[in-house]
Design a protein around this motif. Sequence first.
Motif, mmCIF file in Angstrom:
data_model
loop_
_atom_site.group_PDB
_atom_site.id
_atom_site.type_symbol
_atom_site.label_atom_id
_atom_site.label_comp_id
_atom_site.label_asym_id
_atom_site.label_seq_id
_atom_site.Cartn_x
_atom_site.Cartn_y
_atom_site.Cartn_z
ATOM 1 N N UNK A 148 0.859 -1.143 0.054
ATOM 2 C CA UNK A 148 0.103 0.101 -0.146
ATOM 3 C C UNK A 148 0.961 1.316 -0.081
ATOM 4 N N UNK A 149 2.017 1.324 0.818
ATOM 5 C CA UNK A 149 2.768 2.376 1.181
ATOM 6 C C UNK A 149 3.672 2.471 -0.188
ATOM 7 N N UNK A 150 4.103 1.296 -0.644
ATOM 8 C CA UNK A 150 4.718 1.430 -2.050
ATOM 9 C C UNK A 150 3.849 1.940 -3.212
ATOM 10 N N UNK A 151 2.630 1.621 -3.259
ATOM 11 C CA UNK A 151 1.969 2.171 -4.353
ATOM 12 C C UNK A 151 1.876 3.496 -4.078
ATOM 13 N N UNK A 152 1.653 3.993 -2.810
ATOM 14 C CA UNK A 152 1.412 5.724 -2.721
ATOM 15 C C UNK A 152 2.705 6.243 -2.936
ATOM 16 N N UNK A 153 3.944 5.807 -2.734
ATOM 17 C CA UNK A 153 5.228 6.462 -3.038
ATOM 18 C C UNK A 153 5.368 6.233 -4.559
ATOM 19 N N UNK A 154 5.126 5.226 -5.198
ATOM 20 C CA UNK A 154 5.589 4.926 -6.739
ATOM 21 C C UNK A 154 4.570 6.162 -7.512
ATOM 22 N N UNK A 155 3.253 6.057 -7.016
ATOM 23 C CA UNK A 155 2.495 6.940 -7.596
ATOM 24 C C UNK A 155 3.042 8.435 -7.155
ATOM 25 N N UNK B 185 9.577 5.475 -16.724
ATOM 26 C CA UNK B 185 8.181 4.852 -17.013
ATOM 27 C C UNK B 185 8.129 3.570 -16.172
ATOM 28 N N UNK B 186 9.144 2.976 -16.081
ATOM 29 C CA UNK B 186 9.309 1.493 -15.429
ATOM 30 C C UNK B 186 8.618 1.479 -14.226
ATOM 31 N N UNK B 187 8.743 2.673 -13.567
ATOM 32 C CA UNK B 187 7.878 2.673 -12.100
ATOM 33 C C UNK B 187 6.393 2.140 -12.471
ATOM 34 N N UNK C 194 -5.128 0.337 -10.880
ATOM 35 C CA UNK C 194 -4.300 -0.437 -11.719
ATOM 36 C C UNK C 194 -4.727 -0.193 -13.158
ATOM 37 N N UNK C 195 -5.694 -0.064 -13.437
ATOM 38 C CA UNK C 195 -5.952 0.334 -15.059
ATOM 39 C C UNK C 195 -5.328 1.456 -15.575
ATOM 40 N N UNK C 196 -5.263 2.684 -14.630
ATOM 41 C CA UNK C 196 -4.685 3.848 -15.221
ATOM 42 C C UNK C 196 -3.254 3.598 -15.256
ATOM 43 N N UNK C 197 -2.361 2.755 -14.199
ATOM 44 C CA UNK C 197 -1.079 2.383 -14.481
ATOM 45 C C UNK C 197 -0.863 1.580 -15.466
ATOM 46 N N UNK C 198 -1.547 0.527 -15.934
ATOM 47 C CA UNK C 198 -1.374 -0.419 -16.814
ATOM 48 C C UNK C 198 -1.483 0.408 -18.137
ATOM 49 N N UNK C 199 -2.460 1.230 -18.372
ATOM 50 C CA UNK C 199 -2.618 1.739 -19.651
ATOM 51 C C UNK C 199 -1.487 2.798 -19.829
ATOM 52 N N UNK C 200 -0.960 3.597 -18.738
ATOM 53 C CA UNK C 200 0.032 4.344 -18.815
ATOM 54 C C UNK C 200 1.285 4.065 -19.147
ATOM 55 N N UNK C 201 1.407 2.495 -18.919
ATOM 56 C CA UNK C 201 2.740 2.008 -19.388
ATOM 57 C C UNK C 201 2.647 1.490 -20.650
ATOM 58 N N UNK D 215 1.005 2.968 -22.825
ATOM 59 C CA UNK D 215 1.200 4.058 -23.560
ATOM 60 C C UNK D 215 2.775 4.352 -23.971
ATOM 61 N N UNK D 216 3.740 4.266 -22.909
ATOM 62 C CA UNK D 216 4.750 4.593 -23.288
ATOM 63 C C UNK D 216 5.656 3.492 -23.636
ATOM 64 N N UNK D 217 5.163 2.218 -23.697
ATOM 65 C CA UNK D 217 5.824 0.922 -24.337
ATOM 66 C C UNK D 217 5.130 0.084 -24.859
#
Lengths: 226, 820
Positions: B64-71, B81-83, B100-107, B109-111
């Motif tokens: 949870x904390x990890x997600x928060x800081x990655x975000x 973008x690997x984050x 999750x949907x946001x981060x998957x789509x974001x990635x 887009x970049x790759x």
Amino acid sequence: MAITIRLATIDDLQAMQNANLNNLPENYTLKYYLYHLLSWPQASFVATTTDPEIVDQDEKPATSQKQDPQYVAKGEKVVGYVLGKMNDDMDSTDKTPHGHVTSLSVIRTYRRMGIADKLMRQCLYALCETYKARYVSLHVRESNRAALHLYKDTLKFEVLKIEKSYYQDGEDAYYMKLDLDLEKLLPSRAHATVEDDLKSDLPRRNSSRHDKYFVKKVEGKTKIYS
Amino acid sequence: DGIIQHNPKHYESVSLKGLALSNSDLPEKYDALKYIEKACKEGGTDSVVCHIAGLYYRGLKDYKQASKWYNAAMENKSPNKGILRDLSSCLTQTRDYKHLLVSRLGYLESQPAYRANWTSAAIAHCLNGQYDRAEDVLTRIEDLVAGHLSEDDLFEQSECLLLKNRAIYKQGDVSRALEHLEKIAKSGEVGDGAKLLEYKAQYLEELQRPREASLVYRRLLQRNPDNAKYYHDLERCLGTDKMSANVRLALYEKLCEFYPRADPPKFIPLTFLKGEQFAKKVEEYILSQLRRGAPATFVNVKPLYRRKSNRNVIYEVAKRFYDEEKSKLSSSETENDENGNPLRFCWAGYFLAQHFYRVRDYDSALRFIDEAISTTPTLVELYIVKARIFKRMNRLTEACETMNEARKLDLQDRFVNTKAAKYYLRANRVKDAIDTVSLFTRNEKAPNGVQDLHLMQCYWFLIESAEAYGRLAREALREWRKVSVGWDNKKKSQEIDHETVMTREHLRKKTLHLVGLTIKRYRAIVKVFEEYEDDQFDFHHYSMRKGTSRTYLTMLDWEDRLYHQPIFLRAAKGLTNISLEVLNDKPFFQVLLTNPAFSLNRTKKEKKAEEKQREELVKYSKSFPNDADVFAEAILRELADAPLKNAKRNTAGGFAQYADKGTALTRLTDLAKRVNDENSLDGQEIVFRVNQYFNKYVLCLQAMNHAYTADSSAAVVGYLYLNLFKARTNKSTPETIRRILALGLKRNFSELLAVEDSGDSEKLAEGLVQNFFTKNNFASAENLVRCEQIEPSDTFEKRILQIKQSLDPYTLRSLSYIED
């Protein structure tokens, strides 16, 4: 009942791990089983018991799943498994796609029913059909006569070499191999004399003609035997 | 360090130092958090700092904390973008599918050049129920890769096509799913032939085309004639499952011709045949297996015993065979003679012994197995059944010794080794069990296999050990209570000698160790399951690369139900029981934990002996190499010193608010949250009892209602009801709570409430017995005994005696550990 043989699912992995711990000296943590299933989801199979309804039964089947690691559902206990995979050794000299059997085990009290044979045939068929494996290889303990008999005599594997001290405890292993041919591998073809032509109706008419209920059904909308 | 010295506000370096420390083995390792927190607090707008914090928390498995800081790193415009990929794994781990949907789509887009990223996006859509979008994504990548597939890509392609097919199906358009399935089947790009057929059959059936579906099932049978499900599916499609036995038999006879080695077409008819037909078929079935010497012959027909009239038919078949073989044996001299085969005779005796075991005639069972053993004393399976009969008769010493004999007949076989170890544990002989089981474990760096079994997640051993320690602890606690009565007075009057003091001290330590080890082993099981939970993490990325997305989705589902498994609940219940026992009697356990205040005046010899004994005990108890708390004394102390339960009364919120009050309680409440499966009686019992400890009666009521909905006649509901009754009549329970409870009980328990109004406690007991304790089984007896303990009543007592009449000696033994 009696035993059913089916594809292994995620829900079977813990019971497979437990069966492996109960029966064999080479053990793995669950992640290794997960790795197998999430890499080659079609390559592993289990044999389980079933607990079907009996017509006019006086007692109901179990209402809950037994609190035992070998159970995966109500009345469903894993009694054997085969854990199959494709070669994933990058250093391997042989680049032709080939399969490997990581582990196979049938609980002692369920032997002599041909379960290991049936599990292997499912596994071989899937490795060949899904992953286009040209051959499959495996290791057997030198002392494991039952397994040796199964692979060599029943499934027709050939012994390629003996690997000295292959096992942790110093025992030698037979390295065996079988070339795969999808046509010949169809599991039902192993012992059958009569083949289902997939055209003719199944139940014999003469025996069913006397059956009133059946006749009524046929006249109804299903008409599956006409 | 150099940079930090130069510029203490270089937060990137500060956080990096924290991360490096946490991954190190330096003594300052535990200062890592300080650096991370400092960097985040003051430099939290720096994307590198945020990224490092994410990595740090990910390392700690605080997703949870990890997600928060990655975000935060991404929001602070990190160019890395690997984050997003790591963030996706963390978000999946915590089941935050929306983000999750946001981060998957974001990635993606970049790759966009990697198929895995398209698959990931499709999966994220699936997890959010957006199957149409998943389909779109999959179609787009299909078009992009068309014509560029190498041989290595074929499996991924195959899996992705099937995923798309399921995405179409999930949108509810079955005919389009079928159409698509036929198209991809034709393309030859799908390697999973079984799934193509299974999906096809399913779609055809759902589209009301059973005849075509039946043909597909026939093809599936050709591939796997041992899958019982296909036969039932086939029958359903043919409609024969609703037809007469004759029609069905004809069908199965035909199928037996096609598949002579398959078991289901031979067995299934036994489930519907009756009378003569049944007798004939069951005889064929049993004898062919007995002649082959299949040990499971009896187990295979055991389900048929649920129709009582079958029992005698089956018995007769086996008995006839047995008698024939017996007479052949006595008439022929030579062993090889076809006429006399001692093995066949043995398997028949083995079958009959199990028959009598099943109908609970243990003496006859023993007679048959003994006769078989006297004919062939080297057949391992015979001893296994004999040991089981002994166990059921509660002759546990004979049971484990018999199993050990079996083990000695085949030292190479781990199965019988495992059985022997398990039987030792059932007989509370932990040391013998460990010595036995260690013959097959890896003991390179350890004195025995206990550590290896922990490492290998061998939870059958852990749970059986926990329960054995639990029984031993119960015995020790009983003895300790006896010794403790009047101890202080005796001590004052100085009428006790050195030996008595030492005996008491030894008993204290022994009791302490046993209670501790019970908790320790139960917690080891929880740990195994936590490892399982954590195991999924790497696959959030791995499966996308492999393309095994359908299987991946089943893994997520399995993880979500992980703590609801019956085997986990068995451990959770044991752990809750022992924890609550300590919590509910803290002063008693505090005394147990206290070293005697007076000098023991041990002799040198005594000290030495004690030390040696302790060493030996550690050897048999240590669960991992650097275990500092082998006997869980620290955990026990934590429980015994836990804050008073009513320290702060607060009616809102539930048990979460206690989370910060000591880790022992946190663990207990976490456990209750994990097992909170509405459909599970065990799960609801745990939730009830933990909430009861915190006086959260409204939540107790909720748990009881769930249990009632799951099984309205379950014995445990009766026990829970009585507990709640006690709470309601307790004067310290606030009036408002009492009123809420009375209101809440009306829904399911209005009858019992009416009985309560009469004020006659025996009437309430009768009402409970009638509603919840009508079955003559262990659960009934167990819960009644527990009822009797909190509210003694003649009605309960009478009913307990009644149920006991129909329980076997081994089950009675289990009950004796609950009775005090």
